[in-house]
Design a protein around this motif. Structure first.
Motif, PDB file in Angstrom:
ATOM      1  N   GLN A 113      24.638 -17.312   5.457  1.00 24.57           N
ATOM      2  CA  GLN A 113      23.676 -17.148   4.352  1.00 24.57           C
ATOM      3  C   GLN A 113      23.976 -18.149   3.237  1.00 24.57           C
ATOM      4  O   GLN A 113      25.133 -18.359   2.893  1.00 24.57           O
ATOM      5  N   GLY A 114      22.914 -18.749   2.692  1.00 27.12           N
ATOM      6  CA  GLY A 114      23.100 -19.704   1.591  1.00 27.12           C
ATOM      7  C   GLY A 114      23.245 -21.146   2.044  1.00 27.12           C
ATOM      8  O   GLY A 114      23.328 -22.047   1.216  1.00 27.12           O
ATOM      9  N   VAL A 174      18.049 -22.569   3.831  1.00 26.96           N
ATOM     10  CA  VAL A 174      17.600 -21.498   4.720  1.00 26.96           C
ATOM     11  C   VAL A 174      17.258 -20.299   3.829  1.00 26.96           C
ATOM     12  O   VAL A 174      17.972 -20.006   2.880  1.00 26.96           O
ATOM     13  N   CYS A 175      16.142 -19.615   4.148  1.00 28.35           N
ATOM     14  CA  CYS A 175      15.786 -18.424   3.365  1.00 28.35           C
ATOM     15  C   CYS A 175      15.960 -17.148   4.168  1.00 28.35           C
ATOM     16  O   CYS A 175      15.931 -16.056   3.608  1.00 28.35           O
ATOM     17  N   SER A 176      16.131 -17.259   5.491  1.00 27.65           N
ATOM     18  CA  SER A 176      16.318 -16.044   6.283  1.00 27.65           C
ATOM     19  C   SER A 176      17.754 -15.557   6.147  1.00 27.65           C
ATOM     20  O   SER A 176      18.659 -16.318   5.782  1.00 27.65           O
ATOM     21  N   GLY A 177      17.959 -14.286   6.441  1.00 30.09           N
ATOM     22  CA  GLY A 177      19.296 -13.721   6.393  1.00 30.09           C
ATOM     23  C   GLY A 177      20.068 -14.104   7.657  1.00 30.09           C
ATOM     24  O   GLY A 177      19.467 -14.371   8.700  1.00 30.09           O
ATOM     25  N   ALA A 178      21.394 -14.080   7.548  1.00 28.29           N
ATOM     26  CA  ALA A 178      22.220 -14.507   8.687  1.00 28.29           C
ATOM     27  C   ALA A 178      22.059 -13.585   9.898  1.00 28.29           C
ATOM     28  O   ALA A 178      22.294 -14.000  11.027  1.00 28.29           O
ATOM     29  N   ASN A 179      21.629 -12.334   9.656  1.00 29.35           N
ATOM     30  CA  ASN A 179      21.503 -11.385  10.775  1.00 29.35           C
ATOM     31  C   ASN A 179      20.052 -11.164  11.181  1.00 29.35           C
ATOM     32  O   ASN A 179      19.754 -10.242  11.942  1.00 29.35           O
ATOM     33  N   ILE A 216      21.076 -15.068   0.914  1.00 28.64           N
ATOM     34  CA  ILE A 216      22.301 -14.336   0.556  1.00 28.64           C
ATOM     35  C   ILE A 216      22.003 -12.845   0.381  1.00 28.64           C
ATOM     36  O   ILE A 216      22.713 -11.987   0.897  1.00 28.64           O
ATOM     37  N   LEU A 217      20.917 -12.534  -0.338  1.00 27.73           N
ATOM     38  CA  LEU A 217      20.599 -11.126  -0.588  1.00 27.73           C
ATOM     39  C   LEU A 217      20.191 -10.413   0.692  1.00 27.73           C
ATOM     40  O   LEU A 217      20.601  -9.281   0.946  1.00 27.73           O
ATOM     41  N   ARG A 218      19.373 -11.089   1.510  1.00 36.00           N
ATOM     42  CA  ARG A 218      18.952 -10.463   2.768  1.00 36.00           C
ATOM     43  C   ARG A 218      20.166 -10.093   3.617  1.00 36.00           C
ATOM     44  O   ARG A 218      20.212  -9.048   4.246  1.00 36.00           O
ATOM     45  N   THR A 219      21.149 -10.988   3.626  1.00 32.44           N
ATOM     46  CA  THR A 219      22.342 -10.757   4.440  1.00 32.44           C
ATOM     47  C   THR A 219      23.224  -9.686   3.811  1.00 32.44           C
ATOM     48  O   THR A 219      23.680  -8.760   4.485  1.00 32.44           O
ATOM     49  N   ALA A 220      23.431  -9.805   2.504  1.00 34.58           N
ATOM     50  CA  ALA A 220      24.338  -8.878   1.820  1.00 34.58           C
ATOM     51  C   ALA A 220      23.822  -7.440   1.892  1.00 34.58           C
ATOM     52  O   ALA A 220      24.606  -6.496   2.079  1.00 34.58           O
ATOM     53  N   MET A 221      22.498  -7.258   1.780  1.00 33.31           N
ATOM     54  CA  MET A 221      21.955  -5.903   1.738  1.00 33.31           C
ATOM     55  C   MET A 221      22.072  -5.183   3.079  1.00 33.31           C
ATOM     56  O   MET A 221      21.898  -3.967   3.142  1.00 33.31           O
TER      57      MET A 221
END
Ligand code: FES
Length: 355
Positions: free
Chosen positions: A36-37, A57-62, A127-132
């Motif tokens: 992410q990021g 990248v705007c998508s989350g890592a997962n 980052i937020l998509r992944t962290a959440m």
């Protein structure tokens, strides 16, 4: 090292009038796993001139998808093309994901405070998509824009907030005066940060802050966060991509390298080469002039694609918008911004740069 891989465009969505979200599928089994990021560096030929541009990248890592956000900037050849001509089914060439705009240990960052201005939201969204995904994480996003129509990823942010009700807080700051609450009107400046930290956000509970936007805004936010007690090592920032000029500046200071240049030696892709670095020539340009496959994108000290480790010799880095202090202390440089200030040999290694 600076290898490009083909990616097929599988979807394009407008997120504002001037920005698109491009979904990409790597071809030939290339592994584009990202953190992410991070960002992708693309290259394309425009009228005989190769342009390279980096987009976050705007998508989350997962999320199982690879998406980048491209905001059209005034006079930006690549971003205009991506917003007006790029089509589903087209192929884009990109380097593997790069960048260090993330916290290495997410378990240590359960309370996130993020700041974004304009297209600086792109890596922050990733980052937020992944962290959440971690149910113990809580986050607050302060997102600054001119007016509601220029808010990139408005719906996506709304969805993310609804999905994680009570854990993700989003504050839209609008400078056009359309926000009713005084605190949410205007830009991100020191006074606004002070007001937010005094009335809205408890800095003591924040474990990591991410900032992405123009340089001035990032410095202001970082200084104010520090002033309110957040340690410097918990503040991560990234200059947003539209600041890329795409050209190297000449050194403004008097470089003391000899007129006939200095000996240079670089390692890239497991191979080591030697050549002369002419006076007033950056390490990167010297490598490119000698047909080395050295990695680069912005040539403006912003993206960190050209990061390498200097192993021998003195160099002056005239701009750095990408490397953290600890990286510089460890000998890492942005080779597009580095000039020899020695008559001795300069040795640098791209393979040690761990992008
Ligand atoms: S090429 Fe982007 S920082 Fe050097």
């Amino acid at each position: 090292m600076a290898q490009f891989h083909p990616l097929t465009v599988t979807d394009i969505q407008k997120t504002t009038r001037d920005a698109v979200v491009v979904t990409l599928r790597p071809e030939n089994g290339a592994d584009f796993t990202f953190t992410q990021g991070q960002y992708l560096t693309f290259k394309r030929d425009f009228g005989g001139e190769e342009l390279r541009r980096s987009y976050s990248v705007c998508s989350g890592a997962n999320d199982g998808t690879l998406q980048v956000g491209v905001k059209r900037v005034s006079g930006g050849v690549f971003s205009t093309w991506a917003n007006t001509e790029l089509d589903v089914g087209d192929t884009l060439d990109a380097m593997m994901p790069m960048g260090g705009f993330f916290a290495a240990d997410t378990a240590q960052t359960p309370n996130i405070l993020a700041f974004a201005a304009g297209s600086g939201i792109t890596p922050i969204l990733s980052i937020l998509r992944t962290a959440m995904d971690d149910p113990t994480v809580r986050a607050t996003l302060i997102y600054s824009n001119r007016n509601p129509n220029t808010v990139m990823f408005r719906e996506e942010l709304e969805d993310l907030k609804n999905q994680h009700m009570g854990r993700l807080n989003i504050v839209h700051l609008l400078s056009d005066g359309s926000q009713e609450i005084d605190l949410f009107r205007g830009r991100i400046d020191a006074a606004k940060c002070d007001a937010l930290f005094e009335n809205w956000i408890d800095i003591k509970s924040v474990t990591t802050s991410y900032i992405c936007g123009p340089e001035q805004m990032m410095q202001t936010v970082a200084q104010t966060l520090e002033g309110h007690g957040l340690p410097k090592d918990r503040i991560r920032f990234e200059l947003f991509a539209s600041a890329q000029m795409g050209r190297a500046k000449l050194p403004a200071i008097d470089m003391s390298a000899p007129e006939d240049g200095v000996e240079g030696q670089l390692t890239v892709g497991g191979e080591t080469w030697s050549f002369v670095i002419p006076q007033n020539t950056s390490l990167l340009d010297a490598a490119l002039e000698n047909n080395m496959d050295a990695p680069y994108a912005c040539k403006a000290g912003v993206c960190s694609t050209c990061k390498a480790k200097v192993l021998e010799g003195d160099v002056e880095m005239i701009a750095n918008h990408a490397l953290e202090d600890y990286e510089v202390d460890a000998g890492y440089v942005l080779t597009c911004q580095c000039f020899p200030v020695t008559s001795q040999r300069v040795v640098w290694d791209y393979d040690q740069s761990e992008h």
